[in-house]
Write a protein that holds these residues in place. Structure first.
Motif, PDB file in Angstrom:
ATOM      1  N   ASP A  12       6.514 -26.317   4.170  1.00 31.47           N
ATOM      2  CA  ASP A  12       6.287 -25.231   5.122  1.00 31.47           C
ATOM      3  C   ASP A  12       7.653 -24.781   5.632  1.00 31.47           C
ATOM      4  OD1 ASP A  12       5.721 -23.561   7.253  1.00 31.47           O
ATOM      5  OD2 ASP A  12       4.240 -24.896   8.156  1.00 31.47           O
ATOM      6  N   CYS A  15       8.355 -24.481   9.545  1.00 27.05           N
ATOM      7  CA  CYS A  15       8.112 -25.668  10.372  1.00 27.05           C
ATOM      8  C   CYS A  15       9.424 -26.429  10.594  1.00 27.05           C
ATOM      9  CB  CYS A  15       7.090 -26.562   9.678  1.00 27.05           C
ATOM     10  SG  CYS A  15       6.917 -28.198  10.390  1.00 27.05           S
ATOM     11  N   CYS A  18       9.246 -29.932   9.029  1.00 32.88           N
ATOM     12  CA  CYS A  18       9.345 -29.878   7.567  1.00 32.88           C
ATOM     13  C   CYS A  18      10.775 -29.599   7.121  1.00 32.88           C
ATOM     14  CB  CYS A  18       8.407 -28.811   7.014  1.00 32.88           C
ATOM     15  SG  CYS A  18       6.678 -29.104   7.450  1.00 32.88           S
ATOM     16  N   SER A  60       1.547 -28.818   4.768  1.00 33.25           N
ATOM     17  CA  SER A  60       2.970 -28.909   5.039  1.00 33.25           C
ATOM     18  C   SER A  60       3.824 -29.390   3.872  1.00 33.25           C
ATOM     19  CB  SER A  60       3.227 -29.777   6.272  1.00 33.25           C
ATOM     20  OG  SER A  60       2.738 -31.074   6.072  1.00 33.25           O
TER      21      SER A  60
END
Length: 137
Positions: A12, A15, A18, A60
């Motif tokens: 992701d 994010c 992430c 994710s």
């Protein structure tokens, strides 16, 4: 272009957790096993479509091993850890636990990752020295 023998991590891109995880992996990927692309990128979407991956299982991280198949959620994270330098491969011992249990923990973190760690407006842009590791550039 995807190099022969490389595993691909889709993540992701907006994010913060992430992106931090990708930076962590890059620092410990001493054998240069992994290449990276965001789930939101054209390449990420192409890889998902080509493999007919059920996107409802993604949130994710996704590990694509061209020789095997693909892994998602906790299995992806633990398969990645197996390849890192240091003691991180020892984390693969958690693969003995049932997937539903591992993914239950993973899902709690994934569901709250924006609230706990924040979110960017756009996907991360790799530094020039790391650009060659990203296949969606």
């Amino acid at each position: 272009m995807i190099e022969e023998g490389k595993k691909i991590i889709l993540f992701d891109g907006v994010c913060n957790l992430c992106n931090s995880a990708i930076n962590f992996i890059i620092q410990r990927d001493k054998k240069s096993i992994f290449r990276y692309a965001s789930l939101q990128s054209e390449m990420g979407r192409k890889l998902i479509t080509e493999r007919k991956i059920d996107t409802s299982k993604l949130d994710s991280i996704l590990l694509i091993d061209p020789k095997v198949a693909y892994y998602y959620k906790s299995t992806a994270a633990l398969q990645i850890a197996k390849q890192l330098s240091g003691l991180y491969p020892l984390l693969s011992v958690f693969l003995i636990f049932p997937t539903f249990f591992r993914d239950w923990i993973y899902n709690i973190i994934a569901k709250n990752r924006y609230k706990w760690f924040g979110k960017k407006e756009s996907c991360m842009i790799p530094t020039p020295e790391l650009k060659s590791l990203f296949i969606d550039q």
